[in-house]
Design a protein around this motif. Structure first.
Motif, PDB file in Angstrom:
ATOM      1  N   GLY A 142       0.844  -1.193   0.000  1.00 23.62           N
ATOM      2  CA  GLY A 142       0.000   0.000   0.000  1.00 23.62           C
ATOM      3  C   GLY A 142       0.874   1.236   0.000  1.00 23.62           C
ATOM      4  O   GLY A 142       1.802   1.336  -0.803  1.00 23.62           O
ATOM      5  N   PRO A 143       0.643   2.148   0.942  1.00 24.34           N
ATOM      6  CA  PRO A 143       1.436   3.379   0.964  1.00 24.34           C
ATOM      7  C   PRO A 143       2.817   3.203   1.606  1.00 24.34           C
ATOM      8  O   PRO A 143       3.632   4.119   1.588  1.00 24.34           O
ATOM      9  N   LEU A 144       3.088   2.022   2.174  1.00 24.09           N
ATOM     10  CA  LEU A 144       4.361   1.792   2.863  1.00 24.09           C
ATOM     11  C   LEU A 144       5.427   1.347   1.875  1.00 24.09           C
ATOM     12  O   LEU A 144       5.172   0.547   0.979  1.00 24.09           O
ATOM     13  N   ARG A 145       6.642   1.836   2.092  1.00 22.12           N
ATOM     14  CA  ARG A 145       7.755   1.502   1.212  1.00 22.12           C
ATOM     15  C   ARG A 145       9.001   1.298   2.067  1.00 22.12           C
ATOM     16  O   ARG A 145       9.411   2.206   2.786  1.00 22.12           O
ATOM     17  N   PHE A 146       9.572   0.095   1.993  1.00 23.15           N
ATOM     18  CA  PHE A 146      10.749  -0.253   2.778  1.00 23.15           C
ATOM     19  C   PHE A 146      11.939  -0.456   1.849  1.00 23.15           C
ATOM     20  O   PHE A 146      11.831  -1.162   0.848  1.00 23.15           O
ATOM     21  N   MET A 147      13.075   0.136   2.205  1.00 19.74           N
ATOM     22  CA  MET A 147      14.250   0.121   1.339  1.00 19.74           C
ATOM     23  C   MET A 147      15.307  -0.900   1.767  1.00 19.74           C
ATOM     24  O   MET A 147      16.197  -1.215   0.990  1.00 19.74           O
ATOM     25  N   SER A 148      15.221  -1.400   3.005  1.00 21.85           N
ATOM     26  CA  SER A 148      16.231  -2.350   3.490  1.00 21.85           C
ATOM     27  C   SER A 148      15.549  -3.480   4.253  1.00 21.85           C
ATOM     28  O   SER A 148      14.431  -3.317   4.765  1.00 21.85           O
ATOM     29  N   PRO A 149      16.231  -4.605   4.360  1.00 17.13           N
ATOM     30  CA  PRO A 149      15.685  -5.695   5.184  1.00 17.13           C
ATOM     31  C   PRO A 149      15.456  -5.266   6.642  1.00 17.13           C
ATOM     32  O   PRO A 149      14.505  -5.710   7.271  1.00 17.13           O
ATOM     33  N   ALA A 150      16.293  -4.372   7.161  1.00 12.69           N
ATOM     34  CA  ALA A 150      16.115  -3.890   8.538  1.00 12.69           C
ATOM     35  C   ALA A 150      14.767  -3.180   8.687  1.00 12.69           C
ATOM     36  O   ALA A 150      14.073  -3.357   9.693  1.00 12.69           O
ATOM     37  N   GLU A 151      14.388  -2.395   7.692  1.00 14.33           N
ATOM     38  CA  GLU A 151      13.100  -1.703   7.740  1.00 14.33           C
ATOM     39  C   GLU A 151      11.944  -2.695   7.687  1.00 14.33           C
ATOM     40  O   GLU A 151      10.937  -2.521   8.377  1.00 14.33           O
ATOM     41  N   VAL A 152      12.083  -3.735   6.881  1.00 14.71           N
ATOM     42  CA  VAL A 152      11.027  -4.745   6.776  1.00 14.71           C
ATOM     43  C   VAL A 152      10.884  -5.473   8.105  1.00 14.71           C
ATOM     44  O   VAL A 152       9.766  -5.655   8.610  1.00 14.71           O
ATOM     45  N   LEU A 153      12.007  -5.899   8.692  1.00  9.68           N
ATOM     46  CA  LEU A 153      11.953  -6.602   9.974  1.00  9.68           C
ATOM     47  C   LEU A 153      11.371  -5.706  11.066  1.00  9.68           C
ATOM     48  O   LEU A 153      10.552  -6.149  11.871  1.00  9.68           O
ATOM     49  N   SER A 154      11.764  -4.452  11.078  1.00 12.69           N
ATOM     50  CA  SER A 154      11.234  -3.527  12.084  1.00 12.69           C
ATOM     51  C   SER A 154       9.713  -3.426  11.977  1.00 12.69           C
ATOM     52  O   SER A 154       8.999  -3.458  12.991  1.00 12.69           O
ATOM     53  N   PHE A 155       9.198  -3.346  10.751  1.00 16.59           N
ATOM     54  CA  PHE A 155       7.750  -3.290  10.560  1.00 16.59           C
ATOM     55  C   PHE A 155       7.103  -4.611  10.975  1.00 16.59           C
ATOM     56  O   PHE A 155       6.035  -4.623  11.608  1.00 16.59           O
ATOM     57  N   ALA A 156       7.729  -5.748  10.636  1.00 17.21           N
ATOM     58  CA  ALA A 156       7.183  -7.063  11.002  1.00 17.21           C
ATOM     59  C   ALA A 156       7.045  -7.184  12.517  1.00 17.21           C
ATOM     60  O   ALA A 156       6.055  -7.729  13.020  1.00 17.21           O
ATOM     61  N   VAL A 157       8.016  -6.664  13.254  1.00 17.91           N
ATOM     62  CA  VAL A 157       7.973  -6.711  14.722  1.00 17.91           C
ATOM     63  C   VAL A 157       6.844  -5.815  15.237  1.00 17.91           C
ATOM     64  O   VAL A 157       6.099  -6.199  16.149  1.00 17.91           O
ATOM     65  N   ALA A 158       6.690  -4.644  14.655  1.00 17.69           N
ATOM     66  CA  ALA A 158       5.591  -3.749  15.055  1.00 17.69           C
ATOM     67  C   ALA A 158       4.247  -4.407  14.776  1.00 17.69           C
ATOM     68  O   ALA A 158       3.326  -4.347  15.606  1.00 17.69           O
ATOM     69  N   HIS A 159       4.123  -5.064  13.626  1.00 15.59           N
ATOM     70  CA  HIS A 159       2.896  -5.771  13.267  1.00 15.59           C
ATOM     71  C   HIS A 159       2.585  -6.850  14.307  1.00 15.59           C
ATOM     72  O   HIS A 159       1.444  -6.998  14.747  1.00 15.59           O
ATOM     73  N   GLU A 160       3.603  -7.578  14.702  1.00 13.64           N
ATOM     74  CA  GLU A 160       3.406  -8.637  15.688  1.00 13.64           C
ATOM     75  C   GLU A 160       2.964  -8.059  17.031  1.00 13.64           C
ATOM     76  O   GLU A 160       2.096  -8.619  17.701  1.00 13.64           O
ATOM     77  N   ALA A 161       3.524  -6.929  17.410  1.00 15.63           N
ATOM     78  CA  ALA A 161       3.147  -6.293  18.671  1.00 15.63           C
ATOM     79  C   ALA A 161       1.680  -5.857  18.649  1.00 15.63           C
ATOM     80  O   ALA A 161       0.973  -5.970  19.658  1.00 15.63           O
ATOM     81  N   VAL A 162       1.213  -5.385  17.502  1.00  7.02           N
ATOM     82  CA  VAL A 162      -0.199  -5.010  17.363  1.00  7.02           C
ATOM     83  C   VAL A 162      -1.083  -6.232  17.617  1.00  7.02           C
ATOM     84  O   VAL A 162      -2.078  -6.161  18.355  1.00  7.02           O
ATOM     85  N   HIS A 163      -0.724  -7.367  17.026  1.00  5.59           N
ATOM     86  CA  HIS A 163      -1.538  -8.567  17.197  1.00  5.59           C
ATOM     87  C   HIS A 163      -1.397  -9.161  18.601  1.00  5.59           C
ATOM     88  O   HIS A 163      -2.343  -9.790  19.093  1.00  5.59           O
ATOM     89  N   LEU A 164      -0.284  -8.921  19.261  1.00  4.40           N
ATOM     90  CA  LEU A 164      -0.160  -9.316  20.667  1.00  4.40           C
ATOM     91  C   LEU A 164      -1.179  -8.526  21.490  1.00  4.40           C
ATOM     92  O   LEU A 164      -1.837  -9.079  22.378  1.00  4.40           O
ATOM     93  N   GLY A 165      -1.363  -7.256  21.170  1.00  5.19           N
ATOM     94  CA  GLY A 165      -2.391  -6.446  21.831  1.00  5.19           C
ATOM     95  C   GLY A 165      -3.792  -6.979  21.555  1.00  5.19           C
ATOM     96  O   GLY A 165      -4.649  -6.995  22.445  1.00  5.19           O
ATOM     97  N   MET A 166      -4.018  -7.429  20.313  1.00  3.74           N
ATOM     98  CA  MET A 166      -5.318  -8.023  19.976  1.00  3.74           C
ATOM     99  C   MET A 166      -5.555  -9.288  20.813  1.00  3.74           C
ATOM    100  O   MET A 166      -6.672  -9.510  21.292  1.00  3.74           O
ATOM    101  N   LEU A 167      -4.526 -10.110  20.969  1.00  2.00           N
ATOM    102  CA  LEU A 167      -4.663 -11.313  21.809  1.00  2.00           C
ATOM    103  C   LEU A 167      -5.059 -10.926  23.221  1.00  2.00           C
ATOM    104  O   LEU A 167      -5.942 -11.549  23.817  1.00  2.00           O
ATOM    105  N   SER A 168      -4.411  -9.917  23.747  1.00  4.13           N
ATOM    106  CA  SER A 168      -4.704  -9.467  25.104  1.00  4.13           C
ATOM    107  C   SER A 168      -6.162  -9.019  25.225  1.00  4.13           C
ATOM    108  O   SER A 168      -6.859  -9.377  26.187  1.00  4.13           O
ATOM    109  N   GLY A 169      -6.642  -8.272  24.242  1.00  7.99           N
ATOM    110  CA  GLY A 169      -8.037  -7.829  24.254  1.00  7.99           C
ATOM    111  C   GLY A 169      -9.005  -8.996  24.165  1.00  7.99           C
ATOM    112  O   GLY A 169     -10.001  -9.045  24.890  1.00  7.99           O
ATOM    113  N   LEU A 170      -8.716  -9.934  23.278  1.00  6.64           N
ATOM    114  CA  LEU A 170      -9.577 -11.115  23.149  1.00  6.64           C
ATOM    115  C   LEU A 170      -9.640 -11.895  24.456  1.00  6.64           C
ATOM    116  O   LEU A 170     -10.715 -12.302  24.890  1.00  6.64           O
TER     117      LEU A 170
END
Length: 156
Positions: A121-149
């Motif tokens: 979509g509107p996100l653009r990552f130029m290095s593997p470090a940027e991709v991994l950083s986003f993947a970790v943030a994504h996982e943290a969001v879903h950890l919050g969803m687990l907590s809510g559930l």
């Protein structure tokens, strides 16, 4: 810096593992009002998306069963499943396996520029470090969803 991103990824995954292990499996398929997904879907989604984000952008190599993508990729939902989803034990196995692979990821491999930017979509990552950083943030969001559930299921 890349070593710190890897360490952060491992830490978040360890938090996910601790949470997932503590949730009774009989709660995994409950879908409270107001939630689009279940605990099982969120856990499978974290596993599947970690592979999807990292498989072609980094040295991260982890083999998932092919049907995980049809069950857990963005846009899927448990009400559409036509096959039996993985058990809690299988999900934990893949969470742990990916965590192990993450610990062995060479930090220097994350610093190279990607041949072609990774775009979502509107996100653009130029290095593997940027991709991994986003993947970790994504996982943290879903950890919050687990907590809510878990909180909603516990009181219902």
């Amino acid at each position: 810096m890349s070593q710190a991103i890897i360490k952060n990824g491992v830490t978040v995954r360890q938090l996910v593992l601790g949470s997932v292990e503590a949730i009774p499996e009989e709660w995994y398929d409950k879908q409270p009002n107001g939630f689009n997904h279940t605990i099982r879907w969120n856990v499978g989604h974290m596993i599947t998306m970690m592979n999807w984000f990292l498989a072609n952008q980094t040295a991260f190599e982890y083999k998932l069963p092919e049907h995980y993508f049809s069950l857990f990729i963005t846009g899927t939902q448990p009400t559409d499943w036509t096959v039996t989803p993985p058990s809690k034990e299988e999900l934990i196995h893949h969470l742990s396996g990916q965590c192990e692979v993450l610990t062995k990821l060479p930090a220097e491999s994350l610093e190279q520029q990607l041949e072609k930017p990774f775009e979502m979509g509107p996100l653009r990552f130029m290095s593997p470090a940027e991709v991994l950083s986003f993947a970790v943030a994504h996982e943290a969001v879903h950890l919050g969803m687990l907590s809510g559930l878990v909180k909603v299921i516990k009181v219902s």
